[in-house]
Design an enzyme around this catalytic site. Structure first.
Site, PDB file in Angstrom:
ATOM      1  N   GLN A  39       0.795  -1.216   0.000  1.00 44.15           N
ATOM      2  CA  GLN A  39       0.000   0.000   0.000  1.00 44.15           C
ATOM      3  C   GLN A  39       0.834   1.276   0.000  1.00 44.15           C
ATOM      4  OE1 GLN A  39      -2.637  -1.889   3.196  1.00 44.15           O
ATOM      5  NE2 GLN A  39      -4.059  -0.528   2.149  1.00 44.15           N
ATOM      6  N   HIS A  59      -1.773  -4.102 -13.070  1.00 41.80           N
ATOM      7  CA  HIS A  59      -1.317  -3.934 -14.459  1.00 41.80           C
ATOM      8  C   HIS A  59      -2.315  -4.486 -15.470  1.00 41.80           C
ATOM      9  CE1 HIS A  59       3.046  -3.851 -12.777  1.00 41.80           C
ATOM     10  NE2 HIS A  59       2.400  -2.713 -12.609  1.00 41.80           N
ATOM     11  N   ASP A  72       2.200   0.843  -8.372  1.00 41.25           N
ATOM     12  CA  ASP A  72       3.584   0.911  -8.866  1.00 41.25           C
ATOM     13  C   ASP A  72       4.442   1.917  -8.098  1.00 41.25           C
ATOM     14  OD1 ASP A  72       2.764  -0.916 -10.687  1.00 41.25           O
ATOM     15  OD2 ASP A  72       3.192   0.275 -12.480  1.00 41.25           O
ATOM     16  N   ARG A  97       3.868  -0.263  12.703  1.00 38.70           N
ATOM     17  CA  ARG A  97       3.606  -1.588  12.118  1.00 38.70           C
ATOM     18  C   ARG A  97       3.755  -1.488  10.599  1.00 38.70           C
ATOM     19  NH1 ARG A  97      -2.030  -4.218  10.857  1.00 38.70           N
ATOM     20  NH2 ARG A  97      -1.270  -6.204  10.091  1.00 38.70           N
ATOM     21  N   HIS A 142       0.952  -9.395   4.227  1.00 38.12           N
ATOM     22  CA  HIS A 142      -0.180  -8.469   4.157  1.00 38.12           C
ATOM     23  C   HIS A 142      -0.678  -8.453   2.712  1.00 38.12           C
ATOM     24  CE1 HIS A 142      -2.083  -4.857   6.370  1.00 38.12           C
ATOM     25  NE2 HIS A 142      -2.735  -4.971   5.224  1.00 38.12           N
ATOM     26  N   ASN A 186      -1.924 -11.061   8.001  1.00 36.44           N
ATOM     27  CA  ASN A 186      -2.905 -10.010   8.264  1.00 36.44           C
ATOM     28  C   ASN A 186      -4.276 -10.386   7.699  1.00 36.44           C
ATOM     29  OD1 ASN A 186      -3.661  -7.085   8.883  1.00 36.44           O
ATOM     30  ND2 ASN A 186      -4.139  -7.198   6.697  1.00 36.44           N
ATOM     31  N   GLU A 187      -5.280 -10.376   8.544  1.00 36.51           N
ATOM     32  CA  GLU A 187      -6.681 -10.530   8.141  1.00 36.51           C
ATOM     33  C   GLU A 187      -6.949 -11.709   7.201  1.00 36.51           C
ATOM     34  OE1 GLU A 187      -8.728  -7.039   6.858  1.00 36.51           O
ATOM     35  OE2 GLU A 187      -8.308  -5.939   8.699  1.00 36.51           O
ATOM     36  N   ASN A 328      -7.841  -6.363  13.985  1.00 36.66           N
ATOM     37  CA  ASN A 328      -8.161  -5.150  13.224  1.00 36.66           C
ATOM     38  C   ASN A 328      -9.661  -4.970  13.336  1.00 36.66           C
ATOM     39  OD1 ASN A 328      -5.502  -5.166  12.420  1.00 36.66           O
ATOM     40  ND2 ASN A 328      -5.915  -5.660  10.271  1.00 36.66           N
ATOM     41  N   TYR A 330     -13.008  -2.492  12.249  1.00 39.33           N
ATOM     42  CA  TYR A 330     -13.594  -1.360  11.524  1.00 39.33           C
ATOM     43  C   TYR A 330     -15.120  -1.353  11.574  1.00 39.33           C
ATOM     44  CZ  TYR A 330      -8.975  -0.666   9.375  1.00 39.33           C
ATOM     45  OH  TYR A 330      -7.642  -0.426   9.160  1.00 39.33           O
ATOM     46  N   GLU A 397      -5.026  -2.486  13.993  1.00 35.46           N
ATOM     47  CA  GLU A 397      -5.593  -1.507  13.054  1.00 35.46           C
ATOM     48  C   GLU A 397      -6.956  -1.044  13.526  1.00 35.46           C
ATOM     49  OE1 GLU A 397      -6.063  -2.390   8.849  1.00 35.46           O
ATOM     50  OE2 GLU A 397      -4.181  -3.516   8.887  1.00 35.46           O
TER      51      GLU A 397
HETATM   52  C1  NOJ Z   1      -7.498  -3.653   6.788  1.00 34.14           C
HETATM   53  C2  NOJ Z   1      -6.304  -3.975   5.925  1.00 34.14           C
HETATM   54  O1  NOJ Z   1      -5.383  -4.692   6.691  1.00 34.14           O
HETATM   55  C3  NOJ Z   1      -5.668  -2.737   5.320  1.00 34.14           C
HETATM   56  O2  NOJ Z   1      -4.756  -3.171   4.362  1.00 34.14           O
HETATM   57  C4  NOJ Z   1      -6.738  -1.825   4.763  1.00 34.14           C
HETATM   58  O3  NOJ Z   1      -6.171  -0.734   4.119  1.00 34.14           O
HETATM   59  C5  NOJ Z   1      -7.627  -1.378   5.906  1.00 34.14           C
HETATM   60  N1  NOJ Z   1      -8.300  -2.550   6.399  1.00 34.14           N
HETATM   61  C6  NOJ Z   1      -8.688  -0.364   5.525  1.00 34.14           C
HETATM   62  O4  NOJ Z   1      -9.600  -0.944   4.665  1.00 34.14           O
END
Ligand code: NOJ
Length: 489
Positions: A39, A59, A72, A97, A142, A186-187, A328, A330, A397
């Site tokens: 990212q 791509h 990129d 992290r 990740h 991750n996730e 994480n 959200y 997160e």
């Molecule tokens: C969790 C993910 O680990 C991360 O890569 C993503 O950007 C965030 N959620 C926000 O959506």
């Protein structure tokens, strides 16, 4: 006359008023910020890096990305890492992290042909963080799977287990002398469920309700192998901790006095989160997952359950492979029970049942799936405490997105204020062992299939400027005050 709850609330308020100093994060609590390699780094083919599934998606199939963009260059952190470290330092946080790009270290993804330039990049970054008193927290995986594995079916092919273990051992050898906190993966839920074969981490050739479970199964084994390698070969000398990061959506019953809704809500948490958490923190998949997938497979006239079975030895090997639990968070939703689920297109979502929805009065943000519901965080922390014997938890997160360029980001400040408060309530009032909170994200970055359209950063990044100029948003000052006082302003 006060009710019991009102009485308790008054008591809490009085205690807080009499002990204002106490409403503070404990000394061993760590604040941090998070990013991931794909990212932010860019440098997608720089200095011998190999290709990952996300390079290929960007791509060849960028139509799948909202703004048609790719990673990129992203934030160009491959070149701007020193500035990144200074930005982290400015926030006053304890840790940063990051994740390692598997193909920057092992361009082919397998074997032992290491890319010295990739190793050099991470060495410089880690050393610079340490020189500045910031603990690097490293995620091994990740989402940027080496493209090579995609042609083998990604995580649905069991060969991934030994290759992930090989990569993990190399990373521990190269960097473990300086790393005290490792996260294997991750996730997993997003890896196995979210991109539904689009990217190459799960093969598109199996029906979803088969591929998703195969992916979860291999991923749990891969995590466990990495844990045991660390435990046996490195822990004694390197003295670090290692675990996994799971995403958890809190599911609240639509009607708390309807037992069917209560059952459906918990079932959703177990299908999303318990499927990974149970084998690691308890033993095997949750009973309800085993039973429901078996039952639904029967309805589909399958001779066996779509959920693979662990052998006893495998269950024992996965059990206990955590030194803390990374989460994480959200999303909070309501869940109501649903009776008639379709049987002709199997998937985890349908196996889990339950219909999720959010309350229209909840405050939203740029990312449609995020609503500001801090009590959801507090409830899920308590649920983890009660379900898995109060493990140490690190919130790896949590964050808020704007859908446009916002510098006076009051929405984000409010989000952190209320989510950190919910964290503090869970620690001080409920006795949950939360040991850290990392904000997603240090800076605006490439938000997967949303490209650069969602802005999660404390720092703004100008993606049209070749220099990828970073500018602090208002929330940077909020974080500085937070880390200085260890209190919620
Ligand atoms: C969790 C993910 O680990 C991360 O890569 C993503 O950007 C965030 N959620 C926000 O959506």
């Amino acid at each position: 006359m006060l009710t019991l709850t009102e009485f308790a609330l008054v008591l809490i308020l009085l205690t807080r008023l009499c002990n204002p100093k106490e409403w503070k994060f404990p000394d061993d609590f760590k604040f941090g910020v998070a990013t991931s390699a794909f990212q932010i780094e860019g440098g997608w083919d720089a200095d011998g890096k190999g290709v990952s599934i996300w390079d290929v998606l960007g791509h060849n199939r960028s139509v799948l990305v909202k703004d048609g963009s790719n990673g990129d260059v992203a934030c160009d952190s491959y070149n701007k890492w020193e500035e990144d470290v200074m930005m982290v330092k400015n926030l006053g946080v304890d840790c940063y992290r990051i994740s390692l790009s598997w193909t920057r270290i092992l361009p082919e993804g397998y074997g032992t042909k290491i890319n010295p330039a990739g190793v050099d990049y991470y060495n410089k970054l880690i050393n610079k963080l340490l020189e500045n008193g910031i603990e690097p927290v490293i995620t091994l995986y990740h989402w940027d799977l080496p493209q090579f594995f995609s042609s083998l079916g990604g995580w649905t092919n069991p060969v991934i287990v030994e290759h992930f273990a090989n990569y993990a051992r190399i990373a521990f050898k190269l960097f473990g002398d300086r790393i005290k906190t490792w996260i294997t993966i991750n996730e997993p839920r997003l890896i196995c469920q979210m991109f539904k074969g689009l990217v190459g981490d799960v093969t598109p050739n199996f029906p979803l309700g088969v591929a998703e479970y195969l992916c979860a199964h291999n991923l749990l084994k891969a995590h466990a192998e990495a844990y045991h390698i660390y435990d046996k070969e490195f822990r004694l000398r390197q003295k670090g901790k290692i675990s996994i990061t799971l995403d958890i959506t809190w599911s609240e019953p639509a009607n708390a006095s309807n037992p069917e809704d209560v059952r459906a809500a918990e079932q959703n948490v177990l299908f999303d989160f318990g499927i990974y958490a149970n084998p690691i923190l308890d033993f095997d998949y949750p009973r309800v997952v085993i039973d429901r997938v078996a039952e639904r497979s029967k309805l589909e006239n399958l001779p066996e359950s779509r959920l693979p079975k662990f052998t006893l030895a495998e269950k024992m090997r996965i059990k206990g492979t955590y030194d803390f639990l990374g989460i994480n968070h959200y999303i909070t939703t309501y869940t109501r029970a649903v009776d008639d689920l379709p049987v002709n297109r199997p998937s985890i979502d349908i196996d889990a049942g339950g219909e999720r929805f959010s309350d229209p009065s909840w405050e939203g943000c740029g990312a449609g799936w995020i609503k500001v519901v801090p009590w959801g965080l507090r409830r899920l922390l308590n649920w983890i405490k009660n379900t898995y014997r109060n493990p140490d938890i690190i919130i790896t997160e949590s964050g808020y997105a704007d859908g446009s360029e916002v510098f006076e980001d009051d929405g984000r400040i409010n989000y952190y204020r209320v989510y950190l408060n919910a964290t503090l309530q869970a620690i001080l009032e409920d006795g949950v062992n939360v040991k850290g909170y990392m904000a997603w994200s240090l800076m605006d970055n490439y938000e997967w299939i949303f490209g650069y359209t969602l802005k999660f950063g404390l720092y703004h990044v100008n993606f049209t400027d070749p220099n990828r100029t970073r500018t602090p948003k208002k929330s940077v000052q909020y974080f500085k005050d937070l880390t200085r006082t260890r209190r919620i302003n």
